[in-house]
Design an enzyme around this catalytic site. Structure first.
Site, PDB file in Angstrom:
ATOM      1  N   GLU A   1       0.827  -1.613   0.057  1.00  0.00           N
ATOM      2  CA  GLU A   1       0.190   0.363   0.141  1.00  0.00           C
ATOM      3  C   GLU A   1       0.685   1.264  -0.153  1.00  0.00           C
ATOM      4  O   GLU A   1       2.194   0.827   0.294  1.00  0.00           O
ATOM      5  CB  GLU A   1      -1.004   0.115   1.724  1.00  0.00           C
ATOM      6  CG  GLU A   1      -2.353  -1.292   1.515  1.00  0.00           C
ATOM      7  CD  GLU A   1      -2.932  -0.986   2.397  1.00  0.00           C
ATOM      8  OE1 GLU A   1      -3.675  -1.637   1.821  1.00  0.00           O
ATOM      9  OE2 GLU A   1      -2.142  -0.666   3.648  1.00  0.00           O
TER      10      GLU A   1
ATOM     11  N   CYS B   1      -0.077   5.877  10.123  1.00  0.00           N
ATOM     12  CA  CYS B   1       1.407   5.233  10.528  1.00  0.00           C
ATOM     13  C   CYS B   1       1.286   3.535  10.837  1.00  0.00           C
ATOM     14  O   CYS B   1       0.535   4.179  12.256  1.00  0.00           O
ATOM     15  CB  CYS B   1       2.287   5.833  11.627  1.00  0.00           C
ATOM     16  SG  CYS B   1       2.559   7.341  11.126  1.00  0.00           S
TER      17      CYS B   1
ATOM     18  N   CYS C   1       3.647   8.299   1.295  1.00  0.00           N
ATOM     19  CA  CYS C   1       3.765   7.080   2.037  1.00  0.00           C
ATOM     20  C   CYS C   1       4.054   5.777   1.528  1.00  0.00           C
ATOM     21  O   CYS C   1       2.943   5.433   1.534  1.00  0.00           O
ATOM     22  CB  CYS C   1       2.931   7.319   3.054  1.00  0.00           C
ATOM     23  SG  CYS C   1       3.757   5.806   4.587  1.00  0.00           S
TER      24      CYS C   1
ATOM     25  N   CYS D   1       7.509  -5.034  15.174  1.00  0.00           N
ATOM     26  CA  CYS D   1       7.022  -4.268  16.035  1.00  0.00           C
ATOM     27  C   CYS D   1       5.616  -4.283  16.682  1.00  0.00           C
ATOM     28  O   CYS D   1       5.673  -4.560  15.772  1.00  0.00           O
ATOM     29  CB  CYS D   1       7.750  -3.012  16.007  1.00  0.00           C
ATOM     30  SG  CYS D   1       9.387  -2.362  15.322  1.00  0.00           S
TER      31      CYS D   1
ATOM     32  N   CYS E   1       2.351  -2.444  15.553  1.00  0.00           N
ATOM     33  CA  CYS E   1       2.616  -1.934  13.988  1.00  0.00           C
ATOM     34  C   CYS E   1       1.776  -3.468  12.975  1.00  0.00           C
ATOM     35  O   CYS E   1       2.351  -4.780  13.128  1.00  0.00           O
ATOM     36  CB  CYS E   1       3.832  -2.417  13.013  1.00  0.00           C
ATOM     37  SG  CYS E   1       3.953  -1.792  12.005  1.00  0.00           S
TER      38      CYS E   1
HETATM   39  N1  SAH Z   1      10.462   0.416   9.354  1.00  0.00           N
HETATM   40  C1  SAH Z   1      10.415   2.241   9.636  1.00  0.00           C
HETATM   41  C2  SAH Z   1       9.101   2.375   8.906  1.00  0.00           C
HETATM   42  C3  SAH Z   1       7.963   1.927   9.646  1.00  0.00           C
HETATM   43  S1  SAH Z   1       6.034   3.002   9.525  1.00  0.00           S
HETATM   44  C4  SAH Z   1      10.403   2.676  11.049  1.00  0.00           C
HETATM   45  O1  SAH Z   1      10.084   1.833  11.781  1.00  0.00           O
HETATM   46  O2  SAH Z   1      10.806   3.343  10.524  1.00  0.00           O
HETATM   47  C5  SAH Z   1       5.979   4.609   9.802  1.00  0.00           C
HETATM   48  C6  SAH Z   1       6.619   5.292  11.588  1.00  0.00           C
HETATM   49  O3  SAH Z   1       5.208   4.701  12.682  1.00  0.00           O
HETATM   50  C7  SAH Z   1       7.667   4.124  12.394  1.00  0.00           C
HETATM   51  O4  SAH Z   1       7.893   5.257  13.241  1.00  0.00           O
HETATM   52  C8  SAH Z   1       6.683   3.471  13.082  1.00  0.00           C
HETATM   53  O5  SAH Z   1       7.644   3.131  14.288  1.00  0.00           O
HETATM   54  C9  SAH Z   1       5.529   4.384  12.719  1.00  0.00           C
HETATM   55  N2  SAH Z   1       4.155   3.305  13.780  1.00  0.00           N
HETATM   56  C10 SAH Z   1       4.278   1.767  13.527  1.00  0.00           C
HETATM   57  N3  SAH Z   1       2.906   1.464  13.531  1.00  0.00           N
HETATM   58  C11 SAH Z   1       2.176   2.375  14.519  1.00  0.00           C
HETATM   59  C12 SAH Z   1       1.028   2.292  14.981  1.00  0.00           C
HETATM   60  N4  SAH Z   1       0.281   1.876  15.645  1.00  0.00           N
HETATM   61  N5  SAH Z   1       0.696   3.883  15.555  1.00  0.00           N
HETATM   62  C13 SAH Z   1       1.391   5.068  15.564  1.00  0.00           C
HETATM   63  N6  SAH Z   1       3.104   5.110  14.631  1.00  0.00           N
HETATM   64  C14 SAH Z   1       3.160   3.509  14.193  1.00  0.00           C
END
Ligand code: SAH
Length: 393
Positions: free
Chosen positions: A106, A357, A119, A130, A133
């Protein structure tokens, strides 16, 4: 808490067909020459690709007799749109793409009064596990090729240029690697993508370095490699906790590279590029939002060339966690600012279409060939969107 393993090496799958955006200019010109055409036709094809022209019939500067052959050889369609969901009156658009092998990713285009940001995803799924996420919960399907990553930005750029987003024709100004995947775990293709985003026409989108953001979970060797590239893009580090004890659980890669090492690598990046880096911190109620943690984060970052971007947690299916309440957010911000650390709270654009995010979970649908080709209703979150505009900063 998740027990998912960390996965670094993407499973090997069939490669996407050859595409101009995976080649150097010389290689593309050689392909064209092998087909008996003058090499400059590669530049013509590149111009069409970066402008989002996909229909050979529109490539009117290329002789009609060879349009099909050349575009088949160098511009195969790699991203098929499966559906697009809109929010914010059409100003936020999430597109689900199907790749040649059925893998799904996506991307999310967000138009603001002063800019338009896409994005993009760098992997189908993610191996970083994580637990908060959605993407991380579904594991890694595979790395994307450079052309597959670039194609997402090109599609957004064309949507803006063609006036498909309310507000009239405009320009894509920003690209953030905050979709699915860990960009630094797919380093060579992400580097090639950066070159294309920053490159000038016909072989690029001509974006400025500061308007491209690479967000990483904290793969220290990757940050160090990026430091050596001489591309001063914006670096974002997903910290989420100032202490190793908590970060070990929220960002499992922390068991390999600790908070201090990640921050040191980011500091070196800032020193080399002169660019302030972002520290991403999802505020999770009663997990990492305590005043003491704000103070700890403030002490960790005070005096550094860093900026904190707080993201009230976007809820993901099956997770027990929730965003921090507004008073806790405000206290957290106030303490960081008191420590002298520039701090903003990110808005929650796209939450109602699972486009915010951490909510990108296309892989959840698997390689199901029966995914409908038309829009299906957005999954409705049970929780009301709690923060919305109030959290804008
Ligand atoms: N792998 C990369 C890009 C991931 S997404 C990274 O970890 O940075 C971008 C951001 O969204 C990251 O900071 C990630 O930690 C955050 N993120 C992931 N899940 C989330 C959620 N449920 N709520 C808010 N931010 C989230």
């Amino acid at each position: 808490m998740t027990a998912l393993p960390l996965v670094f090496d993407a499973p090997r799958r069939g490669k996407p067909p050859r595409h101009l955006a995976d080649l150097t200019r010389e290689e593309a010109r050689a392909v064209v020459a092998d087909l008996g055409q003058p090499a400059f036709r590669a530049d013509q094809l590149a111009r069409h690709f970066f402008r989002g022209v996909t229909d050979p019939a529109q490539m009117t500067d290329v002789p009609a007799a060879v349009r099909e052959t050349l575009s088949e050889a160098l511009l195969p369609g790699l991203l098929t749109p499966v559906r697009t969901l809109s929010a914010d009156g059409g100003r936020t658009r999430k597109t689900l793409w199907r790749l040649h092998d059925g893998a799904l990713v996506e991307s999310v285009l967000m138009r603001y009064p002063d800019r338009a940001t896409v994005c993009i995803s760098s992997q189908a799924g993610c191996g970083m596990a994580c637990p908060f996420c959605a993407t991380g919960q579904n594991g890694l399907t595979r790395n994307l090729s450079a052309a597959e990553i670039i194609g997402q930005a090109v599609a957004a750029s064309a949507a803006m240029a063609n006036g498909e987003v309310p507000g009239g024709p405009g320009r894509l100004s920003n690209v953030v690697f905050m979709g699915m995947g860990e960009p630094l775990a797919n380093y060579p293709r992400v580097r090639a993508t950066l070159r294309a985003l920053l490159g000038q026409a016909p072989y690029g989108l001509g974006l400025s370095q500061r308007s491209v953001t690479v967000s990483t979970v904290g793969l220290v060797p990757g940050i160090r490699k990026l430091t050596e590239e001489g591309m001063a893009v914006t670096l974002a580090v997903s910290l989420h906790a100032p202490d190793d004890e908590l970060r070990d659980t929220l960002v499992p890669i922390n068991t390999r590279w600790k908070v201090a090492e990640v921050v040191e690598a980011a500091d070196d990046y800032a020193a080399r590029t002169g660019r302030r880096y972002s520290v991403e911190y999802a505020l999770i109620r009663d997990v990492n939002d305590q005043p003491e943690r704000a103070d700890l984060l403030g002490r960790l970052l005070a005096g550094k060339l860093a900026h904190v971007n707080l993201i009230p947690l976007n809820p993901t299916p099956g997770s027990p966690w929730d965003a921090s309440p507004l008073p806790a957010q405000r206290e957290f911000v106030a303490r960081l600012r008191a420590a002298g650390v520039p701090t903003t709270v990110r808005d929650t654009r796209g939450q109602d279409i699972d486009g915010a995010c951490g909510q990108l979970a296309a892989a959840d649908l698997g390689d199901d060939a029966g995914v409908p080709a038309v829009a299906t209703p957005a999954p409705v979150l049970e929780a009301p969107v709690p923060l919305g505009a109030e959290a804008d900063a």
